[in-house]
Write an enzyme that holds these catalytic residues in place. Structure first.
Site, mmCIF file in Angstrom:
data_model
loop_
_atom_site.group_PDB
_atom_site.id
_atom_site.type_symbol
_atom_site.label_atom_id
_atom_site.label_comp_id
_atom_site.label_asym_id
_atom_site.label_seq_id
_atom_site.Cartn_x
_atom_site.Cartn_y
_atom_site.Cartn_z
ATOM 1 C CD GLU A 34 -2.730 1.553 0.333
ATOM 2 O OE1 GLU A 34 -2.886 0.728 -0.585
ATOM 3 O OE2 GLU A 34 -3.303 2.660 0.367
ATOM 4 C CE1 TYR A 35 5.787 5.181 2.990
ATOM 5 C CE2 TYR A 35 6.978 4.350 1.072
ATOM 6 C CZ TYR A 35 6.825 5.292 2.080
ATOM 7 O OH TYR A 35 7.699 6.350 2.159
ATOM 8 C CD GLU A 112 20.140 7.679 25.848
ATOM 9 O OE1 GLU A 112 21.053 7.593 24.996
ATOM 10 O OE2 GLU A 112 19.700 8.761 26.248
ATOM 11 C CE LYS A 114 29.590 4.146 23.934
ATOM 12 N NZ LYS A 114 30.329 3.667 22.783
ATOM 13 C CE LYS A 313 32.511 1.164 25.077
ATOM 14 N NZ LYS A 313 33.816 0.961 24.553
ATOM 15 C CB CYS A 410 63.596 -4.106 5.031
ATOM 16 S SG CYS A 410 63.988 -3.627 6.710
HETATM 17 S S1 IVH Z 1 25.721 10.290 24.035
HETATM 18 C C1 IVH Z 1 27.871 13.685 25.473
HETATM 19 N N1 IVH Z 1 24.290 8.100 23.760
HETATM 20 O O1 IVH Z 1 29.178 6.646 21.696
HETATM 21 C C2 IVH Z 1 27.471 12.331 25.133
HETATM 22 N N2 IVH Z 1 26.363 8.244 22.610
HETATM 23 O O2 IVH Z 1 31.634 7.242 23.221
HETATM 24 C C3 IVH Z 1 27.779 11.979 23.741
HETATM 25 N N3 IVH Z 1 26.888 6.312 21.244
HETATM 26 O O3 IVH Z 1 30.225 9.419 19.856
HETATM 27 C C4 IVH Z 1 27.210 10.766 23.232
HETATM 28 N N4 IVH Z 1 25.052 5.174 21.691
HETATM 29 O O4 IVH Z 1 28.702 7.739 18.715
HETATM 30 C C5 IVH Z 1 25.422 8.743 23.430
HETATM 31 N N5 IVH Z 1 22.900 6.244 23.579
HETATM 32 C C6 IVH Z 1 24.030 6.885 23.254
HETATM 33 C C7 IVH Z 1 24.990 6.321 22.382
HETATM 34 C C8 IVH Z 1 26.149 7.045 22.089
HETATM 35 C C9 IVH Z 1 26.203 5.196 21.019
HETATM 36 C C10 IVH Z 1 28.218 6.637 20.690
HETATM 37 C C11 IVH Z 1 28.311 7.990 20.031
HETATM 38 C C12 IVH Z 1 29.396 8.715 20.738
HETATM 39 C C13 IVH Z 1 30.136 7.609 21.404
HETATM 40 C C14 IVH Z 1 30.749 8.145 22.679
#
Ligand code: IVH
Length: 669
Positions: A34-35, A112, A114, A313, A410
């Site tokens: 449909e889209y 959040e 990462k 991490k 080398c």
């Molecule tokens: S906040 C001031 N939120 O991680 C805070 N970064 O190590 C700046 N990244 O360059 C980033 N998920 O590319 C933020 N939920 C998230 C993220 C996130 C991935 C990446 C981002 C940033 C790097 C920082």
């Protein structure tokens, strides 16, 4: 409005709505067919009335004419990175620091995921996407607007109302796990490059000069913050900002929660760690951000990372495999690195065939031998490493590995420098491997940025005898280049043009490009704002140690580099080939060096970016938010809340005239 116009409007509104439902709410309301039907109807109608095509029509995402190069974008507010926590103790220590500074018993965070992608800045003016830029080094990125426009989940125009007149959305561009598999299958079928992981695939796709190629890549986007906000209000908490972004049409990861206190933080972390493998995209950890924006401002920043956020991490992923061989590679600075060739194994969704053994001490300590069964580990984007050998599985008669006494390339003697773990080839630039690596480094994006001159091509040029060192790049002959295998006229012309264009550079990039040991981008920038080239050439270790962040070891490397006549001759040849830059020296170093500025409001005679660049070139730092560490607030017209904040913190406030005064009368402003 004519009936055709209102029909076009209606089609676009409907398509955008379906797309929003699909990408942002994850709740599609119509089948794809449909889209597609409505989309085709729109294409047809726009074809009949080309004058009625709008820039933000859903049809305008197919890519545009290829660019010659990406232009630079100076970020008005720097794009920062995150500090890492690797354990519960690290996380607790972070929370304690935050609580102590804010004088609170418990702090509310937004939790959040990462994402393992690329940071992107999207600028919306009056609700329209006007520019998209990569993070770059955090201060300067690249304009990738045409590429970003092809990403279907990024709205070309914001929905509803109530958004600020100028709004910078920050987030991550990534490729999902299935998108990655499909892309690689397609690449394989077309005998094109296979990507190592989703992150590399996303990076490669975003760096296409031809956005029609980007349009065919399965890029996605999640917003995770904001940058510039002008002419409008935003909520006072990070979590609410993310909700607003969602309501304005920007996708936000569903794995986002407001949590309070460490227990809830850890609960969130565990929940996500458990479902990590089932998530459709790769993540490498969890980010916790202090939720209250006032608290964020109060906490401020340390160097490149905010004090109000931390990335936890996930532990690296591990797998068991067999060592087929141990090879020794020669790096740019001559360091010999033993590398284990492995029986291919999947770790964290990626097939691994090599793992670094770091250096001679490491191989000895771990006693890794050919034929051994080993545990390997992959952490995020870093090269996989061998964690340990499984001794029970060792074959009889295996031989301990020893580092060669000569460079494998080398055959110059390999030397161990006192106090260093590395064994180095003593051949310097006479060593083919070092020479090639140094040219690759010179041409790389963060150095001289010679578009299209990648590893393979440098090797080819070198092996054909067309280049011996970096200075030869500037004397390449069109005919010879065009005659190379897989080259041709057009590619040769593009390469020569890219080399020509790279001659106009920045002094810090040039210094970094020389590949002096331990002179990274930051050191190069510090040097460049302090000295001219001839001064660096003549400088003593003591002189160099005057520069911020330069210690005796780095200073010694610089002195040694310029003491070597071969290096001096090569640098001389590069400069006589026409490489130029503008001075970046901080003339008023004593006054501005290390001072932190925040710029707000509109300046009459220059943009905020220009003001920022000038301040930085004088050794000052420019930050995005006012805190107790701010030295000066430069306030233009309509300064907003930053001015109030500065006054409350007793920060000195400069108007535009004050800024010029501090920049110095000798400047041509
Ligand atoms: S906040 C001031 N939120 O991680 C805070 N970064 O190590 C700046 N990244 O360059 C980033 N998920 O590319 C933020 N939920 C998230 C993220 C996130 C991935 C990446 C981002 C940033 C790097 C920082």
């Amino acid at each position: 409005m004519g009936s055709v116009e209102s029909k076009l409007d209606e089609l676009r509104r409907q398509l955008n709505d379906y797309s929003y439902r699909y990408h942002v709410l994850d709740d599609p309301v119509v089948p794809d067919a449909e889209y597609d039907r409505l989309y085709q109807e729109l294409v047809k109608l726009e074809h009949e009335y080309p004058e009625l095509v709008t820039r933000d029509s859903p049809t305008q995402r197919v890519g545009e004419q290829p660019l010659g190069e990406f232009s630079e974008v100076a970020h008005e507010l720097p794009m920062l990175s995150l500090d890492n926590a690797f354990s519960n103790e690290d996380l607790n220590a972070f929370d304690k620091r935050v609580r102590d500074r804010l004088d609170l018993a418990e702090v509310q965070y937004t939790a959040e995921v990462k994402l393992d992608g690329l940071a992107i800045s999207l600028l919306y003016e009056h609700g329209k996407l006007v520019r998209a830029a990569t993070r770059g080094d955090g201060t300067t990125g690249e304009d990738v607007t045409s590429n970003i426009r092809t990403i279907k989940s990024i709205p070309l125009a914001l929905r509803t109302t109530g958004f600020p007149g100028r709004l910078e959305v920050r987030g991550e561009v990534f490729i999902s796990k299935t998108g990655f598999e499909e892309l690689n299958n397609r690449q394989r079928a077309q005998e094109e490059k296979i990507f190592a992981n989703p992150r590399n695939a996303a990076a490669g796709s975003l760096r296409q000069l031809d956005s029609r190629i980007t349009a065919a890549r399965p890029l996605q986007f999640f917003a995770h913050g904001i940058g510039i906000v002008d002419a409008g209000e935003i909520p006072e908490s990070h979590f609410d900002i993310l909700q607003s972004l969602k309501s304005w049409g920007l996708p936000v990861s569903a794995e986002t929660e407001r949590v309070a206190g460490m227990e809830q933080c850890i609960g969130f972390y565990r929940r996500i760690a458990d479902i990590r493998a089932q998530l459709p995209y790769e993540i490498d950890g969890i980010v916790f951000k202090v939720d209250d924006l006032e608290h964020q401002a109060e906490l401020g920043f340390v160097s490149r990372a905010p004090r109000w956020a931390i990335a936890c991490k996930f532990p690296p992923e591990e797998a068991v495999t067999e060592v087929l061989d141990i090879e020794v590679q020669v790096g740019r600075t001559g360091a010999l690195t033993p590398v284990a060739r492995l029986s291919p194994v999947r770790v964290g969704g990626v097939t691994v065939t090599n793992a670094t053994l770091h250096n001679a001490d490491e191989v000895q300590r771990k006693d890794v031998r050919v034929g051994d069964t080993v545990i390997i580990r992959r952490a995020g984007d870093v090269i996989p490493e061998v964690v340990r050998v499984i001794p029970e599985k060792r074959q009889e008669g295996s031989q301990a590995f020893t580092m060669p006494a000569q460079c494998p390339v080398c055959h110059s003697p390999a030397e161990r420098v006192e106090g260093e773990a590395a064994i180095r080839c003593s051949g310097g630039l006479y060593c083919r491997a070092q020479a090639i690596q140094s040219i690759i480094h010179f041409a790389s994006r963060t150095a001289m940025d010679i578009e299209g001159l990648g590893d393979k091509l440098v090797e080819q040029l070198f092996n054909e005898g067309l280049i011996r060192d970096i200075s030869d790049l500037f004397h390449l002959d069109h005919e010879q280049v065009a005659a190379l295998e897989r080259m041709g006229n057009k590619s040769a012309e593009n390469l020569l043009q890219a080399i020509e264009a790279s001659k106009n550079t920045r002094f810090d990039k040039f210094l970094y490009a020389l590949g002096i040991r331990e002179v990274g981008q930051t050191t190069a920038r510090n040097l460049a704002t302090h000295f001219q080239l001839d001064e660096i050439r003549e400088a003593t270790q003591e002189d160099l140690c005057q520069v911020r962040d330069i210690g005796p070891v780095v200073a010694d490397n610089i002195v040694r580099f310029f003491r070597d006549e071969r290096n001096v001759a090569i640098v001389g040849k590069v400069i006589s080939a026409g490489v130029v830059w503008e001075s970046m020296r901080a003339d008023d170093a004593t006054e501005l060096q290390g001072k932190t500025f925040v710029i707000t409001g509109t300046l009459a005679s220059l943009s905020r970016n220009e003001a920022k660049e000038r301040l930085i070139s004088r050794g000052a730092k420019v930050s995005g938010s006012v805190s107790a560490r701010t030295d000066y607030l430069v306030a233009g017209e309509n300064p907003g809340s930053k001015l109030d904040k500065a006054r409350s913190l007793d920060v000195r406030v400069l108007d535009e005239a004050g800024l010029f005064e501090i920049l110095g009368r000798d400047e041509d402003v």
